[in-house]
Design an enzyme around this catalytic site. Structure first.
Site, PDB file in Angstrom:
ATOM      1  N   LEU A  50     -42.928 -53.057 -20.559  1.00  0.00           N
ATOM      2  CA  LEU A  50     -42.986 -53.687 -21.885  1.00  0.00           C
ATOM      3  C   LEU A  50     -43.738 -55.011 -21.836  1.00  0.00           C
ATOM      4  CD1 LEU A  50     -39.400 -52.994 -23.270  1.00  0.00           C
ATOM      5  CD2 LEU A  50     -41.415 -51.520 -23.286  1.00  0.00           C
ATOM      6  N   HIS A  79     -44.742 -54.581 -27.435  1.00  0.00           N
ATOM      7  CA  HIS A  79     -43.487 -53.828 -27.599  1.00  0.00           C
ATOM      8  C   HIS A  79     -42.400 -54.724 -28.207  1.00  0.00           C
ATOM      9  CE1 HIS A  79     -45.284 -51.590 -24.051  1.00  0.00           C
ATOM     10  NE2 HIS A  79     -45.070 -50.614 -24.897  1.00  0.00           N
TER      11      HIS A  79
END
Ligand code: PAF
Length: 283
Positions: A33, A37
């Site tokens: 991530l 994200h």
């Protein structure tokens, strides 16, 4: 924040949330991530009572020569990102939790899945639409969040949701960029420092497209040609496509329609790293 790898337990948790009258937002990811994200989880947090993030490196969307085995897996850091962004629940299945060895079903969006990314990555979107359908079945969200960076992916998922009457609203969130304009991507970490210096030229080419579209004289084909020349001028970016297309059908646009809209889409390789990016255009 709870973390769970069992589809049944995730399903029970979202059912319980729904029983309590909560709305559910889902953010499907493959982990590794980054701030892009995080923006999806934050958006889901702001629009839903209960937020589920999913972290699953989905093998069926990788081609046989692609980077499935070396795709970055950073679960501890990912969970911290999810917690900080306000997720309530994180689904972290293993491959065997998602796919029976004898599974025989795929979900395919024909047409849209065969062009651009689909042409360069055969089968990729079948893997995406199949796993996203399964994730929707497991998490039963009211809303699901995807990044505009994967422009074709979000379009295909929207098409699938419409065609299959799935009771979920797809929310597409803006691209999050590094300071020099490079779109954030889990794959950026593959770039050497030299390649990282050149990668911003993809954004520069898209900005050129935006300027040319705004100035009103060049046709979509001319804009696409100018993007390609810009990218190839770096001497190191290998262009897979640089096109201006209809934002809904992805059919390549040739002629300029005043008051019209398009999307400039680029895929290019830097060494062994494949990067994609896009920009919506107004004529
Ligand atoms: O965009 C991604 O990270 C993946 O394609 C998705 C939507 C999580 C499906 O595996």
């Amino acid at each position: 924040m709870d973390v769970e790898s069992s589809p049944k337990k995730i399903h029970a948790a979202v059912r319980e949330a729904r029983r309590r009258g909560l709305t559910i937002g889902c953010v499907p990811t493959m982990g590794a991530l980054h701030a892009g994200h995080v923006s999806l989880v934050q958006r889901a947090r702001s629009e839903n009572d209960f937020v589920v993030a999913t972290i699953f490196v989905n093998p069926t969307q990788f081609g046989p020569t692609e980077d499935f085995s070396r795709y970055p897996r950073t679960l501890d850091a990912d969970l911290e990102f999810c917690r900080a962004a306000g997720a309530d629940l994180v689904f972290t299945p293993q491959v065997a939790d998602m796919y029976a060895a004898d599974a025989q079903t795929i979900v395919r969006v024909t047409g849209l899945s065969t062009v651009l990314e689909g042409a360069h990555r055969p089968g990729h979107f079948d893997g995406v639409t199949t796993v996203v359908t399964k994730l929707f079945q497991i998490t039963e969200p009211d809303r699901a969040y995807f990044g505009q960076k994967d422009y074709q992916q979000q379009l295909i998922i929207r098409r699938m949701v419409q065609d299959l009457n799935l009771p979920v609203t797809i929310v597409t969130c803006p691209i999050v960029r590094e300071a020099d304009g490079l779109a954030m991507s889990s794959r950026n970490r593959y770039l050497s420092s030299e390649e990282r210096g050149v990668a911003k030229e993809i954004f520069q080419a898209l900005q050129l497209a935006e300027q040319l579209a705004g100035s009103g004289s060049d046709s979509p084909q001319e804009i696409a040609d100018r993007m390609r020349v810009h990218l190839e001028g770096t001497g190191v970016l290998t262009v897979q496509y640089a096109v201006v297309a209809d934002p809904e059908t992805l059919v390549t646009q040739q002629t300029r329609v005043s008051g019209g809209a398009g999307v400039a889409l680029i895929a290019a390789k830097l060494g062994s790293t494949r990067l994609i990016d896009n920009q919506l255009l107004n004529y």
